[in-house]
Design an enzyme around this catalytic site. Structure first.
Site, PDB file in Angstrom:
ATOM      1  N   HIS A 191      31.706  87.191  99.747  1.00  0.00           N
ATOM      2  CA  HIS A 191      32.693  86.673 100.404  1.00  0.00           C
ATOM      3  C   HIS A 191      33.577  87.215 101.992  1.00  0.00           C
ATOM      4  CE1 HIS A 191      33.324  83.617  97.566  1.00  0.00           C
ATOM      5  NE2 HIS A 191      33.378  84.176  96.359  1.00  0.00           N
TER       6      HIS A 191
ATOM      7  N   HIS B 233      30.883  80.565  93.447  1.00  0.00           N
ATOM      8  CA  HIS B 233      31.123  80.304  94.714  1.00  0.00           C
ATOM      9  C   HIS B 233      30.179  80.561  95.573  1.00  0.00           C
ATOM     10  CE1 HIS B 233      34.927  82.154  92.099  1.00  0.00           C
ATOM     11  NE2 HIS B 233      35.319  80.780  92.471  1.00  0.00           N
TER      12      HIS B 233
ATOM     13  N   ASP C 133      31.314  84.082  86.855  1.00  0.00           N
ATOM     14  CA  ASP C 133      31.610  82.274  86.937  1.00  0.00           C
ATOM     15  C   ASP C 133      31.144  81.480  86.267  1.00  0.00           C
ATOM     16  OD1 ASP C 133      30.841  83.092  89.549  1.00  0.00           O
ATOM     17  OD2 ASP C 133      33.227  83.620  90.570  1.00  0.00           O
TER      18      ASP C 133
HETATM   19 ZN    ZN Z   1      32.609  83.775  92.362  1.00  0.00          ZN
END
Ligand code: ZN
Length: 309
Positions: free
Chosen positions: A127, A166, A247
């Site tokens: 990120h 993500h 995740d």
């Molecule tokens: Zn993640």
């Protein structure tokens, strides 16, 4: 040549974003213990520090100064960089070792000292943008590794495969105008950070495939088999880099995909096959997310088992 080299560093356990934080040292401890128990014959290498020059290939001076020069006193509360992302006493050293692991792993596979590598590190990286630490990430470890491969090793085609649940907004933003790097991602949508729509294609080098909450392992495999792996094959990467977040596992508390360890084993084996076909086997994987300890243990073991071939 080692078939697989593992990198970590004790400093990565000393990054403490706060007692209640989900991105906690126990995550990495679980991965190291599970992989060590399952594969006792593989030795671990201490990750070196990334240099400022290596980090500067993808990050601006202000972010380097923020992370490296803030100087958090021992025992003081972590400094919040944003609501999710904190800098504690041990964080700068952890961030240097996490990024440095990827650089060392790229050097090892490029030199032929190792065929593949897995970097068990934290904080995660995908990120972090050129200018901003966010989403538990300080430096973008996989981006530092990709930039090192392009600049130090003069590679023209480096693929970053990101199966963390993500979207790796930072990695995409850093390379979306750089055709030497292809970024391919599956991720749950809607979910943090909100980017990663299929229409985000960079200069034709960004492939995003958002997955709905509840996506099954079978659907996940079909997405890779039918949509993403053919594009990756067509790119003919000289090096595969993997943002390995676990995740998407059904037990993970932060997302709602229904994957299990066998899905990670399957995809990893497919990626190994692409690396064998196009990249002389060269593949470097780096730990990203994964917040359930049991899921992390079994997923990282499945991943490493597939990396061993
Ligand atoms: Zn993640």
């Amino acid at each position: 040549m080692d078939p697989l080299r593992l990198y970590t560093h004790p400093a990565c356990l000393a990054h403490d974003p706060g007692a209640a934080h989900v991105e906690r040292p126990a995550r990495l401890q679980a991965v190291i213990e599970a992989v060590s128990a399952a594969f006792p014959a593989i030795d671990w290498r201490d990750a070196p520090r990334a240099s400022r020059g290596q980090l500067s290939r993808v990050h601006d001076d202000a972010l380097l100064a923020r992370v490296l020069d803030t100087g958090i006193a021992t025992g003081s509360e972590p400094l919040a960089l944003d609501p999710d992302t904190s800098l504690g006493h041990g964080s700068a050293e952890a961030a240097l070792r996490a990024a440095g692991a990827g650089v060392a792993a790229v050097d090892a596979v490029m030199a032929g000292d190792a065929r593949r590598a897995f970097c068990a590190v934290r904080p995660p990286g995908h990120h972090a943008t050129a200018t901003t630490a966010m989403g538990f990430c300080l430096f973008n470890n996989i981006a530092v590794a990709a930039a090192h491969a392009c600049d130090a090793h003069r590679l023209q085609r480096v693929a970053v495969v990101d199966f963390d649940v993500h979207h790796g907004n930072g990695t995409q933003a850093i390379f979306q105008s750089d055709p030497r790097v292809m970024y391919l991602s599956t991720h749950q949508s809607p979910l943090f950070p909100g980017s990663g729509g299929a229409e985000e294609q960079g200069v034709g080098n960004v492939i995003n495939l958002p997955l709905a909450p509840g996506t099954s392992g079978g659907e996940f495999r079909a997405a890779w088999r039918d949509r993403l792996l053919p594009v990756l094959q067509g790119f003919r990467p000289q090096l595969l880099l993997v943002s390995a977040g676990f995740d998407g596992h059904r037990l993970d508390p932060l997302a709602q995909l229904e994957l299990d360890a066998d899905d990670y084993r399957w995809l990893t084996a497919e990626l190994v096959a692409v690396a064998e076909r196009h990249a002389q086997g060269r593949l470097v994987s780096m730990l990203e997310g994964g917040y359930d300890l049991a899921a992390l243990r079994e997923s990282s073991v499945a991943h490493v088992q597939a990396l061993l071939g």
